[in-house]
Scaffold this motif. Structure first.
Motif, short mmCIF file in Angstrom:
data_model
loop_
_atom_site.label_atom_id
_atom_site.label_comp_id
_atom_site.label_asym_id
_atom_site.label_seq_id
_atom_site.Cartn_x
_atom_site.Cartn_y
_atom_site.Cartn_z
N MET A 189 0.83 -1.21 0.00
CA MET A 189 0.00 0.00 0.00
C MET A 189 0.87 1.26 0.00
O MET A 189 0.56 2.22 -0.71
CB MET A 189 -0.94 0.00 1.21
CG MET A 189 -2.02 -1.06 1.14
SD MET A 189 -3.07 -0.92 -0.32
CE MET A 189 -3.91 0.61 0.02
N ALA A 190 1.94 1.26 0.78
CA ALA A 190 2.83 2.43 0.80
C ALA A 190 3.42 2.66 -0.58
O ALA A 190 3.48 3.80 -1.06
CB ALA A 190 3.94 2.22 1.84
N PHE A 191 3.85 1.59 -1.23
CA PHE A 191 4.42 1.71 -2.57
C PHE A 191 3.35 2.20 -3.56
O PHE A 191 3.62 3.06 -4.40
CB PHE A 191 5.00 0.38 -3.03
CG PHE A 191 5.67 0.46 -4.37
CD1 PHE A 191 6.87 1.13 -4.52
CD2 PHE A 191 5.11 -0.14 -5.48
CE1 PHE A 191 7.48 1.22 -5.76
CE2 PHE A 191 5.72 -0.06 -6.72
CZ PHE A 191 6.91 0.62 -6.85
N LEU A 192 2.14 1.69 -3.42
CA LEU A 192 1.05 2.10 -4.30
C LEU A 192 0.78 3.61 -4.17
O LEU A 192 0.62 4.30 -5.17
CB LEU A 192 -0.22 1.33 -3.95
CG LEU A 192 -1.48 1.71 -4.70
CD1 LEU A 192 -1.38 1.25 -6.15
CD2 LEU A 192 -2.70 1.10 -4.04
N PHE A 193 0.80 4.12 -2.95
CA PHE A 193 0.55 5.55 -2.73
C PHE A 193 1.67 6.42 -3.28
O PHE A 193 1.45 7.58 -3.60
CB PHE A 193 0.33 5.85 -1.26
CG PHE A 193 -0.99 5.37 -0.73
CD1 PHE A 193 -2.16 5.61 -1.42
CD2 PHE A 193 -1.06 4.68 0.46
CE1 PHE A 193 -3.38 5.17 -0.94
CE2 PHE A 193 -2.28 4.23 0.95
CZ PHE A 193 -3.45 4.48 0.24
N LEU A 194 2.86 5.88 -3.39
CA LEU A 194 4.01 6.67 -3.84
C LEU A 194 4.26 6.58 -5.34
O LEU A 194 4.94 7.43 -5.90
CB LEU A 194 5.27 6.24 -3.09
CG LEU A 194 5.28 6.64 -1.62
CD1 LEU A 194 6.39 5.90 -0.88
CD2 LEU A 194 5.46 8.13 -1.47
N CYS A 195 3.72 5.56 -6.00
CA CYS A 195 4.01 5.33 -7.42
C CYS A 195 3.69 6.53 -8.31
O CYS A 195 4.49 6.91 -9.15
CB CYS A 195 3.27 4.10 -7.93
SG CYS A 195 4.08 2.58 -7.52
N SER A 254 3.39 9.70 -7.60
CA SER A 254 4.27 10.83 -7.32
C SER A 254 5.67 10.61 -7.88
O SER A 254 6.28 11.53 -8.42
CB SER A 254 4.34 11.07 -5.81
OG SER A 254 3.06 11.35 -5.31
N ILE A 255 6.17 9.39 -7.75
CA ILE A 255 7.50 9.08 -8.29
C ILE A 255 7.49 9.25 -9.81
O ILE A 255 8.39 9.85 -10.39
CB ILE A 255 7.94 7.66 -7.88
CG1 ILE A 255 8.19 7.61 -6.37
CG2 ILE A 255 9.18 7.23 -8.65
CD1 ILE A 255 8.37 6.21 -5.83
N GLY A 256 6.46 8.73 -10.45
CA GLY A 256 6.35 8.86 -11.90
C GLY A 256 6.24 10.31 -12.34
O GLY A 256 6.86 10.72 -13.33
N LEU A 257 5.47 11.10 -11.62
CA LEU A 257 5.33 12.51 -11.95
C LEU A 257 6.66 13.25 -11.80
O LEU A 257 7.04 14.03 -12.67
CB LEU A 257 4.27 13.15 -11.05
CG LEU A 257 3.99 14.62 -11.29
CD1 LEU A 257 3.29 14.79 -12.64
CD2 LEU A 257 3.11 15.18 -10.18
N LEU A 258 7.38 12.96 -10.73
CA LEU A 258 8.66 13.64 -10.50
C LEU A 258 9.73 13.22 -11.51
O LEU A 258 10.68 13.96 -11.74
CB LEU A 258 9.13 13.38 -9.08
CG LEU A 258 8.32 14.10 -8.00
CD1 LEU A 258 8.67 13.57 -6.62
CD2 LEU A 258 8.51 15.60 -8.09
#
Length: 154
Positions: free
Chosen positions: A55-61, A63-67
């Protein structure tokens, strides 16, 4: 004009790829280490680390892609000899990383309360919620790291 990478493209590619590979694997390794450390506590706790980590990885994916877009924008600005524009993209990436990081913490805390509904047992759901609540607190710092990393790659 001579391009150094033309002489040995594999070496140039490896030089660019190894830091990206290490940084991409580091997040998964963190979950693996947590799994090893928590594995001896019990099945519910182990399930909690698995579900909470996903779930933590899912929430960050997102944002990481956008950055990662900062990489392309900075590279184009540097290539066009527009250093001021590149600094502007860096500033934007930092602000976006911090904003999305704080939003991710907020959403992660809310989602942790619902995580018990997706677990195999109430004990696993409680462990997953606890793990997610703690792990998601690092989102602003992690996304800030991603912003700086992508700008430096660019």
């Amino acid at each position: 004009m001579s391009l150094e990478w033309k002489n040995n493209p594999l070496r140039a590619l490896a030089g660019l790829a190894w830091p990206i590979t290490v940084s991409s694997l580091s997040y998964s390794v963190m979950t693996l280490v947590d799994t090893i450390l928590v594995g001896h506590l019990g099945r519910a706790e182990l399930a909690g680390v698995g579900l909470g980590g996903i779930m933590a990885f899912l929430f960050l994916c997102f944002s990481i892609g956008l950055l990662r877009g900062a990489n392309t924008l900075v590279a184009q600005a540097v290539g066009a000899d527009r250093a001021g524009e590149a600094r502007g993209y860096q500033g934007a990436a930092i602000v976006i990383a911090l904003g999305l990081g704080l939003l991710t913490v907020f959403v992660g805390q809310l989602a942790a309360g619902l995580l018990g509904r997706f677990a195999a047992s109430p004990a696993a759901g409680h462990a997953a919620a606890s793990y997610l609540r703690i792990r998601i607190l690092a989102a602003p710092v992690m996304l800030l790291f991603v912003a700086f990393r992508e700008v430096s790659y660019g």
